[in-house]
Design an enzyme around this catalytic site. Structure first.
Site, PDB file in Angstrom:
ATOM      1  N   ASP A 166       0.817  -1.206   0.000  1.00 56.37           N
ATOM      2  CA  ASP A 166       0.000   0.000   0.000  1.00 56.37           C
ATOM      3  C   ASP A 166       0.855   1.263   0.000  1.00 56.37           C
ATOM      4  O   ASP A 166       0.627   2.184   0.783  1.00 56.37           O
ATOM      5  CB  ASP A 166      -0.957  -0.010   1.196  1.00 56.37           C
ATOM      6  CG  ASP A 166      -1.843  -1.246   1.215  1.00 56.37           C
ATOM      7  OD1 ASP A 166      -1.330  -2.350   1.489  1.00 56.37           O
ATOM      8  OD2 ASP A 166      -3.050  -1.113   0.967  1.00 56.37           O
ATOM      9  N   ASP A 195      -1.660  -2.812  -3.901  1.00 55.62           N
ATOM     10  CA  ASP A 195      -1.938  -1.371  -3.915  1.00 55.62           C
ATOM     11  C   ASP A 195      -0.640  -0.610  -4.151  1.00 55.62           C
ATOM     12  O   ASP A 195       0.103  -0.312  -3.205  1.00 55.62           O
ATOM     13  CB  ASP A 195      -2.631  -0.916  -2.635  1.00 55.62           C
ATOM     14  CG  ASP A 195      -4.103  -1.266  -2.622  1.00 55.62           C
ATOM     15  OD1 ASP A 195      -4.591  -1.844  -3.613  1.00 55.62           O
ATOM     16  OD2 ASP A 195      -4.781  -0.951  -1.626  1.00 55.62           O
ATOM     17  N   TYR A 198      -1.910   4.097  -6.414  1.00 53.93           N
ATOM     18  CA  TYR A 198      -3.091   4.874  -6.034  1.00 53.93           C
ATOM     19  C   TYR A 198      -3.459   5.899  -7.112  1.00 53.93           C
ATOM     20  O   TYR A 198      -4.085   6.914  -6.823  1.00 53.93           O
ATOM     21  CB  TYR A 198      -2.935   5.540  -4.656  1.00 53.93           C
ATOM     22  CG  TYR A 198      -2.998   4.530  -3.531  1.00 53.93           C
ATOM     23  CD1 TYR A 198      -1.936   3.672  -3.294  1.00 53.93           C
ATOM     24  CD2 TYR A 198      -4.143   4.405  -2.734  1.00 53.93           C
ATOM     25  CE1 TYR A 198      -1.997   2.717  -2.296  1.00 53.93           C
ATOM     26  CE2 TYR A 198      -4.209   3.452  -1.741  1.00 53.93           C
ATOM     27  CZ  TYR A 198      -3.144   2.613  -1.532  1.00 53.93           C
ATOM     28  OH  TYR A 198      -3.217   1.655  -0.548  1.00 53.93           O
ATOM     29  N   ASN A 232      -6.794  -3.846  -4.525  1.00 50.26           N
ATOM     30  CA  ASN A 232      -7.997  -3.220  -5.075  1.00 50.26           C
ATOM     31  C   ASN A 232      -7.677  -1.962  -5.883  1.00 50.26           C
ATOM     32  O   ASN A 232      -8.399  -1.617  -6.817  1.00 50.26           O
ATOM     33  CB  ASN A 232      -9.002  -2.898  -3.971  1.00 50.26           C
ATOM     34  CG  ASN A 232      -8.415  -2.077  -2.854  1.00 50.26           C
ATOM     35  OD1 ASN A 232      -7.421  -2.484  -2.240  1.00 50.26           O
ATOM     36  ND2 ASN A 232      -9.007  -0.929  -2.560  1.00 50.26           N
ATOM     37  N   HIS A 233      -6.572  -1.290  -5.561  1.00 46.38           N
ATOM     38  CA  HIS A 233      -6.220  -0.081  -6.325  1.00 46.38           C
ATOM     39  C   HIS A 233      -5.592  -0.419  -7.664  1.00 46.38           C
ATOM     40  O   HIS A 233      -5.187   0.485  -8.404  1.00 46.38           O
ATOM     41  CB  HIS A 233      -5.305   0.818  -5.504  1.00 46.38           C
ATOM     42  CG  HIS A 233      -6.053   1.547  -4.415  1.00 46.38           C
ATOM     43  ND1 HIS A 233      -6.782   2.696  -4.647  1.00 46.38           N
ATOM     44  CD2 HIS A 233      -6.226   1.259  -3.102  1.00 46.38           C
ATOM     45  CE1 HIS A 233      -7.339   3.104  -3.515  1.00 46.38           C
ATOM     46  NE2 HIS A 233      -7.025   2.246  -2.557  1.00 46.38           N
ATOM     47  N   HIS A 317      -3.754  -9.553  -0.791  1.00 47.43           N
ATOM     48  CA  HIS A 317      -3.925  -8.139  -0.446  1.00 47.43           C
ATOM     49  C   HIS A 317      -4.825  -7.943   0.778  1.00 47.43           C
ATOM     50  O   HIS A 317      -4.457  -7.266   1.722  1.00 47.43           O
ATOM     51  CB  HIS A 317      -4.469  -7.357  -1.638  1.00 47.43           C
ATOM     52  CG  HIS A 317      -4.553  -5.884  -1.346  1.00 47.43           C
ATOM     53  ND1 HIS A 317      -3.440  -5.133  -1.048  1.00 47.43           N
ATOM     54  CD2 HIS A 317      -5.607  -5.037  -1.264  1.00 47.43           C
ATOM     55  CE1 HIS A 317      -3.800  -3.886  -0.808  1.00 47.43           C
ATOM     56  NE2 HIS A 317      -5.111  -3.799  -0.928  1.00 47.43           N
ATOM     57  N   HIS A 326     -11.468  -0.445   9.922  1.00 45.08           N
ATOM     58  CA  HIS A 326     -11.513  -0.183   8.486  1.00 45.08           C
ATOM     59  C   HIS A 326     -11.242  -1.487   7.717  1.00 45.08           C
ATOM     60  O   HIS A 326     -10.313  -2.230   8.052  1.00 45.08           O
ATOM     61  CB  HIS A 326     -10.467   0.870   8.132  1.00 45.08           C
ATOM     62  CG  HIS A 326     -10.704   1.526   6.809  1.00 45.08           C
ATOM     63  ND1 HIS A 326     -11.894   2.140   6.482  1.00 45.08           N
ATOM     64  CD2 HIS A 326      -9.915   1.664   5.724  1.00 45.08           C
ATOM     65  CE1 HIS A 326     -11.826   2.632   5.266  1.00 45.08           C
ATOM     66  NE2 HIS A 326     -10.638   2.345   4.772  1.00 45.08           N
ATOM     67  N   HIS A 327     -12.056  -1.754   6.732  1.00 42.75           N
ATOM     68  CA  HIS A 327     -11.962  -2.987   5.931  1.00 42.75           C
ATOM     69  C   HIS A 327     -12.259  -4.241   6.766  1.00 42.75           C
ATOM     70  O   HIS A 327     -11.874  -5.350   6.373  1.00 42.75           O
ATOM     71  CB  HIS A 327     -10.576  -3.146   5.287  1.00 42.75           C
ATOM     72  CG  HIS A 327     -10.220  -2.061   4.313  1.00 42.75           C
ATOM     73  ND1 HIS A 327     -11.075  -1.626   3.336  1.00 42.75           N
ATOM     74  CD2 HIS A 327      -9.083  -1.327   4.164  1.00 42.75           C
ATOM     75  CE1 HIS A 327     -10.485  -0.671   2.627  1.00 42.75           C
ATOM     76  NE2 HIS A 327      -9.298  -0.464   3.119  1.00 42.75           N
ATOM     77  N   HIS A 354      -3.653  -3.816   2.500  1.00 40.09           N
ATOM     78  CA  HIS A 354      -5.004  -3.287   2.462  1.00 40.09           C
ATOM     79  C   HIS A 354      -5.348  -2.423   3.675  1.00 40.09           C
ATOM     80  O   HIS A 354      -5.846  -1.308   3.517  1.00 40.09           O
ATOM     81  CB  HIS A 354      -6.005  -4.438   2.317  1.00 40.09           C
ATOM     82  CG  HIS A 354      -7.352  -4.028   1.819  1.00 40.09           C
ATOM     83  ND1 HIS A 354      -7.537  -3.084   0.837  1.00 40.09           N
ATOM     84  CD2 HIS A 354      -8.615  -4.432   2.172  1.00 40.09           C
ATOM     85  CE1 HIS A 354      -8.845  -2.955   0.589  1.00 40.09           C
ATOM     86  NE2 HIS A 354      -9.507  -3.750   1.387  1.00 40.09           N
ATOM     87  N   HIS A 356      -4.280  -0.031   6.453  1.00 42.71           N
ATOM     88  CA  HIS A 356      -3.114   0.861   6.510  1.00 42.71           C
ATOM     89  C   HIS A 356      -2.584   0.970   7.936  1.00 42.71           C
ATOM     90  O   HIS A 356      -2.703   1.997   8.611  1.00 42.71           O
ATOM     91  CB  HIS A 356      -3.474   2.229   5.934  1.00 42.71           C
ATOM     92  CG  HIS A 356      -3.928   2.137   4.511  1.00 42.71           C
ATOM     93  ND1 HIS A 356      -4.665   3.093   3.870  1.00 42.71           N
ATOM     94  CD2 HIS A 356      -3.738   1.147   3.592  1.00 42.71           C
ATOM     95  CE1 HIS A 356      -4.906   2.712   2.638  1.00 42.71           C
ATOM     96  NE2 HIS A 356      -4.366   1.535   2.438  1.00 42.71           N
TER      97      HIS A 356
END
Ligand SMILES: [Fe+2]
Length: 465
Positions: A166, A195, A198, A232-233, A317, A326-327, A354, A356
């Site tokens: 990431d 990731d 970005y 995902n990015h 990921h 988050h996530h 994924h 952060h």
């Protein structure tokens, strides 16, 4: 009722309460948690994005492993103005013989963006454990780099992997790469957990930010292979603007040696590197039963020869275990499908991104649940991998600091700070993992763990014979 009597009567409840509090405790949540805040992307005129001088000079040079065993390297670069030379000139250190390998060129369009000329050149049959120099481009824009091939796969071959995920292209991203570069324990290849640029965070997924990212990381990835995992990015699926091919920019820019492991997609594959067997999975491709990825993965695990490559590492990921809010649980469906395989085949460690932040799990599994039995809590399991979330490269979305409370028992250590990891394999039985936060000195570890190989730990007696 006197105070003494009350204490006597309810003492057992106090004990029960204390036990309950104790039983709810997990591992350590670091007090080193930072305030949440977005990280700023480095401006376009930053030195890290500088164009190499000269007309049509090769830029965004990067390498990755190009075969199954480590004797192949894929060299990639982009020429902005015209196709130019597609060849790579290379030679071993201390050798007078220079060889040339020819590559191929691809381009792609993404909405109103047209890529430069993306070159990919696979060099095979290199010698193990050898330093090679290579040149891309020709004439006055020729650029020279070098890499070191890994030792031949073998059970007691030391090897050191870096872990980054990431990353993005912020000032924090730059600190992460710098800390990795200046870590006194030198990583020889990076396991990248997804990731990348970005670019999709910019309007219309501004693909010029793929180019700036390529120039930013060149200073490292031109010299040591980064083993790619898609996040995902990388999906870049935007039907509203006519972009309906998932992973289009990523798959044009970054190749993987998937065919060598009989995979049918660049998004999931495996490699051997020194004493490690690395399996890369795609969190954003179909992984249910009967899908190509499921079929490949479940066929792949029995092939791993732990006598040749004792360390079995899985990259993905989206983490299967994460106690950040988050996530939360985004990796749950893949966990349900694949966790029993990870346990059965004694995977040593699963690295994911994924989220952060950083988190390390205990060795736990949660594979007994069958809908009706209610066994839905992770339990200690010596055959299970350690799950490490290391999506803390420093991208523009900032840290995630909100955590589920109390810390679950399976979570050994968690901290919302940017950083990188080092997985340092010593021999077939022992490896050392260190996590380095960006704020510390280069040698400081914010968290660390000795790994005892899951396969060889039960064969120590045999090993000592
Ligand atoms: Fe992600």
């Amino acid at each position: 009722m006197g105070v003494e009597l009350i204490i006597a009567r309810y003492a057992h409840l106090l004990v029960v309460s204390l036990i309950f509090i104790r039983s709810c405790e997990g591992g350590l949540t670091s007090s080193y948690v930072r305030k949440n805040g977005l990280s700023s992307d480095m401006p376009l005129d930053s030195d890290v994005f500088r164009l190499p001088p000269g007309y049509n000079a090769p830029q965004q040079v990067h390498i990755t492993q190009g075969d199954r065993e480590g004797r192949g390297v894929i060299v990639s670069w982009i020429t902005p103005d015209e196709e130019g030379s597609t060849s790579v000139l290379y030679w071993a250190e201390n050798s007078q013989i220079k060889k040339t390998e020819w590559g191929s060129v691809v381009r792609y369009k993404y909405y109103n963006y047209s890529s430069g000329y993306i070159h990919h050149c696979t060099i095979n049959n290199l010698e193990y454990d050898t330093k090679y120099y290579y040149v891309v481009g020709s004439g006055n824009v020729a650029r020279e780099f070098w890499f070191v091939t890994p030792p031949q796969p073998g059970p007691d071959v030391p090897y050191t992997f870096g872990l980054i995920g990431d990353l993005g292209q912020t000032f924090d991203s730059n600190r992460t790469v710098t800390h990795y570069e200046l870590n006194p324990v030198k990583g020889q290849a990076i396991l990248y957990v997804g990731d990348l640029s970005y670019a999709d965070s910019y309007p219309l997924h501004d693909n010029t930010r793929w180019d700036t990212w390529g120039r930013f990381v060149e200073r490292n990835v031109a010299y040591q292979p980064w083993i790619w995992t898609a996040g995902n990015h990388e999906i870049d699926f935007v039907p509203e603007i006519g972009e309906t091919i998932p992973f289009k920019p990523f798959m044009h820019r970054f190749l993987t040696p998937y065919k060598a492991s009989k995979s049918t997609s660049p998004l999931w594959y495996s490699i051997k590197r020194a004493s490690a067997y690395i399996i890369v999975l795609s969190s954003y491709s179909a992984y249910g039963k009967y899908t190509p990825q499921y079929k490949w993965f479940t066929n792949e695990l029995p092939k791993v020869n732990r006598t040749e490559t004792p360390w079995l590492i899985v990259l993905m990921h989206s983490p299967m275990y994460s106690s950040y809010i988050h996530h939360y649980m985004e990796g749950e469906t893949m966990r349900v499908m694949y966790e029993e395989w990870l346990v059965q085949y004694k995977v040593d460690v699963v690295f994911a991104g994924h989220v952060h932040a950083y988190e390390r799990s205990e060795r736990i599994s949660n594979i007994e649940y069958n809908v009706v039995n209610g066994l839905c809590t992770p339990i200690n399991d010596e055959s299970a991998p350690v799950y490490i979330t290391i999506g803390d490269g420093g991208n523009q979305e900032g840290l995630v600091t909100d955590m589920t409370q109390p810390q679950p028992r399976y979570s050994a250590y968690r901290e919302a700070s940017f950083g990188h990891g080092i997985f340092d394999i010593k021999n077939r039985t022992h490896a050392y993992f260190g996590w380095h936060r960006n704020q510390d000195g280069f040698a400081v570890e914010g968290d660390s763990l000795w790994f005892l190989n899951r396969y060889w730990k039960t064969k120590e007696e045999k090993y000592s014979v």
